[in-house]
Write a protein that holds these residues in place. Structure first.
Motif, mmCIF file in Angstrom:
data_model
loop_
_atom_site.group_PDB
_atom_site.id
_atom_site.type_symbol
_atom_site.label_atom_id
_atom_site.label_comp_id
_atom_site.label_asym_id
_atom_site.label_seq_id
_atom_site.Cartn_x
_atom_site.Cartn_y
_atom_site.Cartn_z
ATOM 1 N N LEU A 51 -0.587 -5.741 -0.469
ATOM 2 C CA LEU A 51 -0.346 -4.992 -1.698
ATOM 3 C C LEU A 51 1.019 -5.281 -2.296
ATOM 4 C CD1 LEU A 51 -1.795 -1.476 -0.756
ATOM 5 C CD2 LEU A 51 -2.878 -3.262 -2.119
ATOM 6 N N THR A 52 1.978 -5.641 -1.441
ATOM 7 C CA THR A 52 3.334 -5.908 -1.920
ATOM 8 C C THR A 52 4.068 -6.806 -0.929
ATOM 9 O OG1 THR A 52 5.448 -4.888 -2.519
ATOM 10 C CG2 THR A 52 4.175 -3.799 -0.803
ATOM 11 N N GLN A 53 5.088 -7.503 -1.427
ATOM 12 C CA GLN A 53 5.925 -8.344 -0.571
ATOM 13 C C GLN A 53 7.307 -7.717 -0.352
ATOM 14 O OE1 GLN A 53 4.721 -11.419 0.812
ATOM 15 N NE2 GLN A 53 2.882 -10.356 0.098
ATOM 16 N N ASP A 82 -4.673 -13.512 -2.489
ATOM 17 C CA ASP A 82 -3.867 -12.509 -3.189
ATOM 18 C C ASP A 82 -4.577 -11.153 -3.152
ATOM 19 O OD1 ASP A 82 -1.942 -11.256 -4.662
ATOM 20 O OD2 ASP A 82 -2.571 -12.069 -6.594
ATOM 21 N N HIS A 83 -4.683 -10.637 -1.938
ATOM 22 C CA HIS A 83 -5.366 -9.362 -1.722
ATOM 23 C C HIS A 83 -4.957 -8.842 -0.357
ATOM 24 C CE1 HIS A 83 -8.285 -6.322 -2.704
ATOM 25 N NE2 HIS A 83 -8.786 -7.031 -3.701
ATOM 26 N N TYR A 84 -5.410 -7.627 -0.018
ATOM 27 C CA TYR A 84 -5.108 -7.075 1.305
ATOM 28 C C TYR A 84 -6.304 -7.178 2.248
ATOM 29 C CZ TYR A 84 -7.773 -2.906 0.076
ATOM 30 O OH TYR A 84 -8.789 -2.052 -0.274
ATOM 31 N N LYS A 127 -6.345 -4.682 -7.056
ATOM 32 C CA LYS A 127 -6.029 -4.286 -5.679
ATOM 33 C C LYS A 127 -6.066 -2.770 -5.524
ATOM 34 C CE LYS A 127 -2.987 -8.181 -4.525
ATOM 35 N NZ LYS A 127 -1.616 -8.543 -4.091
ATOM 36 N N MET A 128 -5.470 -2.062 -6.481
ATOM 37 C CA MET A 128 -5.403 -0.605 -6.373
ATOM 38 C C MET A 128 -6.779 0.032 -6.539
ATOM 39 S SD MET A 128 -2.429 -0.273 -5.469
ATOM 40 C CE MET A 128 -2.646 1.479 -5.176
ATOM 41 N N PHE A 177 -8.669 2.234 -3.730
ATOM 42 C CA PHE A 177 -9.198 3.569 -4.007
ATOM 43 C C PHE A 177 -10.599 3.743 -3.435
ATOM 44 C CE2 PHE A 177 -11.414 6.716 -6.597
ATOM 45 C CZ PHE A 177 -10.539 7.788 -6.483
ATOM 46 N N TYR A 178 -11.484 2.752 -3.655
ATOM 47 C CA TYR A 178 -12.862 2.981 -3.205
ATOM 48 C C TYR A 178 -13.097 2.596 -1.747
ATOM 49 C CZ TYR A 178 -14.707 -1.869 -3.599
ATOM 50 O OH TYR A 178 -14.973 -3.207 -3.415
#
Length: 307
Positions: A15-17, A173-175, A267-268, A272-273
């Motif tokens: 989600l972040t670096q 580019d995802h979690y 991503k967000m 959420f789901y």
């Protein structure tokens, strides 16, 4: 089985670096995941051992809570661990397993929410035939159908994923691993696979959502013939279901029922789901359901007294 690929592992960007934000991600989603597991386990145990929650609605809620726990487990632990890791490597086989589990339990949720809507429709619109139509054997058969349908759906997804050749960049580019981010890394024309994905996952989410919303409109419309007390109880139950349906399906439709375009909020929305909704479901079903709350109080009071 890996086909025509030189890539044996992927790197999840998460989600972040930012190191500080990664620590916040770790704390926030650890709390969310533990809350999901504890909340859904409480519902499962309560329904399993309570004598007052034996109706088909709670039979389906039992499996929804189990499916939600597994659905969250398919992504949340990896996100939590990776938040503290310097290099978030996931092997090819682990990635494919995550795709399979994500779609298996996600589709299971869809089926169960549909069956819960059917249960409410029969209970409210066909009350005299309810015990015959929604008898135990029928409910068991419906759950078996849900498992088979979910397995077929997730198998379709994994077959599409296994056909993708990866021979270049391995940064996702995802979690988590899912078909959309994987399609961007494939060294082939993915137009047809994108179409299949939209017609598969997108169509399932969209059509199910439309069917559910229409069914609840029919249910709510039929309540005008019920007593004030009956309307109040049915409205409370149906409102909980409608909230869960909206929280589950709207993000799913946003992700899967669209052309292969990337948006900053993807991503967000996925978070959420896959993590948020399984966390909220037990809260919604317990806070808005007096029968579940009372059964929990009685069950845990008895357990405490016995100790």
């Amino acid at each position: 089985m890996q086909q025509n690929s030189t890539v044996t592992e992927f790197i999840l960007l998460g989600l972040t670096q930012d190191p500080l934000k990664q620590k916040m991600v770790f704390i926030i989603f650890l709390v969310f995941y533990l809350g999901t597991v504890v909340g859904n386990t409480l519902i499962i145990v309560t329904i399993k051992f309570s004598r007052t929650l034996g109706s088909p609605m709670y039979f389906f809620l039992f499996y929804l809570s189990f499916s939600d726990s597994c659905f969250s487990t398919s992504t949340a632990p990896r996100l939590i661990v990776d938040a503290l890791s310097k290099k978030n490597i996931i092997s090819y086989n682990e990635c494919m397993t995550q795709v399979f589990a994500l779609h298996l339990f996600g589709c299971m949720d869809v089926f169960i929410l549909i069956f819960m809507a059917v249960d409410r429709y029969v209970a409210i619109c066909k009350p005299l035939r309810y015990s015959v139509i929604m008898r135990r054997q029928v409910c068991v058969i419906l759950i078996i159908v849900a498992w088979i349908g979910s397995f077929l759906h997730s198998t379709t997804q994994i077959v599409l994923a296994l056909r993708l050749p990866f021979c270049g960049p391995n940064l996702i580019d995802h979690y988590c691993c899912d078909l959309q981010p994987l399609l961007k890394l494939a060294c082939m024309d993915t137009y047809m696979i994108n179409l299949l994905l939209v017609f598969n996952s997108g169509a399932i989410c969209s059509s199910s959502f439309v069917i559910l919303i229409i069914s609840y409109f029919v249910i709510l419309h039929s309540l005008r013939n019920h007593s004030a007390e009956g309307r109040k109880k049915a409205l409370s139950t149906c409102t909980s279901h409608i909230i869960v349906v909206i929280l589950s399906f709207v993000p799913c439709i946003f992700i899967y029922a669209r052309p292969p375009t990337t948006f900053p909020m993807d991503k967000m929305v996925t978070v959420f789901y896959t993590i948020g909704t399984p966390f909220l479901n037990p809260i919604i079903y317990t806070l808005r359901n007096a029968e579940v709350k009372n059964a929990m109080k009685k069950l845990w009071h008895v357990k405490f007294i016995m100790k």
